[in-house]
Design an enzyme around this catalytic site. Structure first.
Site, PDB file in Angstrom:
ATOM      1  CG  ASP A   1      22.110  17.130  66.794  1.00  0.00           C
ATOM      2  OD1 ASP A   1      22.643  16.456  67.691  1.00  0.00           O
ATOM      3  OD2 ASP A   1      22.598  17.223  65.654  1.00  0.00           O
TER       4      ASP A   1
ATOM      5  N   GLY B   1      24.955  11.621  63.253  1.00  0.00           N
ATOM      6  CA  GLY B   1      24.691  12.675  62.278  1.00  0.00           C
ATOM      7  C   GLY B   1      24.675  14.064  62.877  1.00  0.00           C
ATOM      8  CD  GLU B   2      26.627  17.245  64.056  1.00  0.00           C
ATOM      9  OE1 GLU B   2      25.785  17.994  64.605  1.00  0.00           O
ATOM     10  OE2 GLU B   2      27.572  16.712  64.655  1.00  0.00           O
TER      11      GLU B   2
ATOM     12  NE  ARG C   1      28.265  13.174  72.258  1.00  0.00           N
ATOM     13  CZ  ARG C   1      28.386  14.176  73.120  1.00  0.00           C
ATOM     14  NH1 ARG C   1      28.911  13.980  74.314  1.00  0.00           N
ATOM     15  NH2 ARG C   1      27.979  15.390  72.807  1.00  0.00           N
ATOM     16  CG  LEU C   2      33.758  12.759  66.434  1.00  0.00           C
ATOM     17  CD1 LEU C   2      35.129  12.342  66.945  1.00  0.00           C
ATOM     18  CD2 LEU C   2      33.762  12.801  64.918  1.00  0.00           C
TER      19      LEU C   2
ATOM     20  CB  CYS D   1      27.995   8.741  66.803  1.00  0.00           C
ATOM     21  SG  CYS D   1      27.955  10.357  67.610  1.00  0.00           S
TER      22      CYS D   1
ATOM     23  N   GLY E   1      33.551  19.876  49.202  1.00  0.00           N
ATOM     24  CA  GLY E   1      32.837  20.272  47.991  1.00  0.00           C
ATOM     25  C   GLY E   1      32.236  19.102  47.239  1.00  0.00           C
TER      26      GLY E   1
END
Length: 616
Positions: free
Chosen positions: A106, A82-83, A54-55, A2, A381
């Site tokens: 979350d 974030g996550e 928001r995504l 977001c 990665g």
């Protein structure tokens, strides 16, 4: 992912001019729309305004922000980007303590954790985040950022008001905030760029919440708290235990970061880092009867013009082909032509609000846009080389003993095109050296280490503090420019802290670069991939690209009012454009050689012009 933005003043009453400040919030929010096109929300109170874009990835239905929770007659508001990968465990703990949840997001886990444990709760979070919490009871705003600064959070002050946002453009949307750069900023831009000093916002008066820190802001001012730092400690595990623990941590970290209510994908270069991430993801999805989607990148015509060198020994495509067959993934080969790469140099500046890693950024803007057409979440990665010791400066004596940042060992190429009067005013060498020495002083040295091991520890710390931060900034801005969330499992806090303290005799056992990662990944990948020599992000070798950049920069230099004329010597720059470029002697890291320097100058000119940056 977001975008967040807002403002706070402990002595103000913004509701007295609600129409004005609702409009300000709207403008700040509009600037960040690309970070979260799915849903928008705003809040305006006496002391603060908050905005969110928001995504939707977790709790697609009920995750709208700002999110509010009341305690008695007081409200607590949060906007979050974030996550949180351990949200499930935290939710259970909070339920056991009597809290009732209204959503599965979350975001609510963070807000209730704050209410239960207080401001220091942040150390409990495992994830990538930048968020603001407004405590209306105590008229205090808290700004938090994750341990490695994976998610951005800028701020500035104006007449007692603190203004914050995920990107500088949100701050510049606030009335009266203008874009300026002073001598210190120029030293950073020209002497260290595209790297930035932790906490620096480059623009005069702009700051960024430092990684592993939070701010509390009230009518009494700003208080800075560091809740986590990378610490040196003796490594007590033997070699086999180290490999076993690393293997367990890798699988756990990657699987945790697959959490999503929408499909995930991975970037796959055919190198060991992205292949490990892709292999774990493919295996986890296969157990659910699903197939992993993977993407690889290259430049049009690179097969014809590729030139192997010490920094880039091989092309990626043959190894990508092998990994796709091995994984059975649904793969997409993406290419960027040189016209697009050059055109998007300016979009990449827009994504950062400042000059960046030139064509690496511009091509990633292109690739991420293509990926975002089908996916919202990608695992990458990134950061394995910084963590496991993959770069040449960990191994070569001239880098170990260079006494400065090893990815920019010589400032001469950077200074060679600058105006003499500007060079007289800018203490670039002194500035960079002071920043380097201050950073090295942050590293705690263990008594039993010899000089070489100490140098490697210092370089490892600098890599994580500076070089890794540059790549994390690149990944966030280029992906979020198109509403794509990029996750970086190798930047997990517990993993980084563990590997940071593994001695070099294990990290490079028997001369194998990134040995711990490779040994911990046995069985996940074919040996041909597992022990492939490092080859960084693809680099453009077609002479047409250099010619195109030269022509565009010459066109800029013809304009006597072009802002780059305040910085570079026009005749020296013209001579540089006409000269033969050294592709094997990088200007920054492993990628930025002569053509990238041209691209960086084009970006600086565009930035000064587009953002109306005043040099003060």
């Amino acid at each position: 992912m977001c975008g967040i933005a807002g403002f706070f003043d402990g002595n103000a009453d913004f509701t007295a001019e609600s129409t004005k400040y609702e409009s300000v919030l709207q403008e700040m929010q509009n600037c960040l729309y690309h970070r979260g096109p799915d849903e928008q929300g705003r809040y305006l109170g006496k002391r603060a305004g908050l905005a969110h874009t928001r995504l939707s990835i977790i709790d697609l239905k009920d995750g709208k922000q700002p999110m509010c929770r009341r305690r008695g007659s007081y409200s607590y508001q949060i906007v979050y980007n974030g996550e949180i990968y351990n949200a499930k465990e935290l939710r259970k703990e909070l339920k056991d303590r009597g809290w009732r949840f209204q959503t599965t997001s979350d975001t609510e886990v963070i807000l209730l954790s704050f209410l239960e444990y207080g401001p220091e709760f942040v150390i409990r979070l495992n994830g990538i985040f930048a968020f603001a919490i407004l405590d209306e009871r105590h008229d205090t705003l808290y700004l938090y950022r994750d341990s490695f600064g994976i998610k951005p959070l800028f701020y500035t002050e104006q007449n007692g008001t603190l203004i914050f946002g995920s990107e500088p453009k949100a701050l510049l949307a606030f009335p009266g905030v203008s874009a300026e750069i002073d001598k210190k900023g120029l030293c950073e831009l020209l002497g260290m760029g595209p790297a930035r000093i932790p906490g620096s916002g480059l623009y005069k008066g702009f700051r960024e919440v430092k990684p592993g820190c939070y701010l509390s802001v009230s009518r009494y001012g700003i208080h800075h708290t560091q809740y986590w730092h990378l610490s040196s400690r003796p490594h007590e595990d033997d070699y086999h235990t180290t490999i076993r623990k690393t293997k367990e941590m890798l699988r756990d970290v990657i699987c945790r970061q697959m959490v999503s209510d929408v499909p995930i994908c991975t970037f796959l270069s055919g190198g060991v880092d992205s292949s490990v991430v892709s292999a774990v993801c493919a295996d986890a999805l296969k157990k659910k009867g699903e197939r992993l989607t993977t993407y690889s990148f290259d430049f049009t015509g690179n097969q014809k013009y590729f030139k192997a060198n010490a920094f880039q020994p091989s092309q990626d495509r043959p190894y990508v082909d092998k990994m796709v067959e091995y994984l059975g993934s649904e793969h997409h080969y993406l290419e960027c032509d040189y016209q697009t790469q050059a055109d998007l140099l300016y979009a990449s500046v827009d994504s950062h609000d400042m000059p960046c890693m030139a064509d690496v950024d511009s091509s990633l803007v292109h690739f991420c846009k293509l990926v975002s057409e089908n996916h919202k979440v990608v695992l990458t990665g990134e950061c394995a080389d910084e963590v496991f010791g993959g770069y040449p400066w960990f191994h070569r004596e001239q880098f170990l003993n260079c006494g400065t940042f090893p990815w920019t060992p010589d400032l001469t190429p950077r200074k060679s095109l600058l105006r003499e009067d500007l060079l007289d005013e800018l203490p670039m060498d002194e500035f960079v050296q002071e920043v380097y020495e201050a950073s090295v002083r942050e590293v705690a040295i263990l008594p039993g280490e010899d000089e070489i091991e100490t140098n490697r520890r210092q370089i490892g710390y600098l890599n994580i503090r500076y070089f890794m931060q540059t790549l994390l900034n690149r990944m966030d801005r280029t992906s979020m420019h198109s509403g794509l969330e990029a996750r970086v499992p190798f930047a997990d806090r517990d993993l980084v802290e563990y590997i940071f303290n593994v001695p070099w005799e294990m990290k490079a056992k028997d001369g194998v670069v990134k040995n711990v990662l490779r040994q911990a990944s046995r069985g996940l990948l074919p040996d041909e991939i597992l022990f492939r020599k490092k080859s960084p992000y693809p680099k453009s070798y077609d002479p047409y690209y250099e010619q195109l950049l030269g022509e565009r920069l010459l066109h800029v230099l013809e304009d006597s009012d072009a802002p780059i004329g305040q910085i570079v010597d026009v005749e020296k720059t013209r001579a540089f454009i006409a000269s033969v470029k050294d592709y094997g002697k990088p200007w920054y890291g492993q990628l930025m050689a002569g053509p990238q320097m041209l691209a960086y100058l084009l970006q600086i000119n565009y930035w000064l012009e587009k953002y109306r940056v005043r040099i003060v």
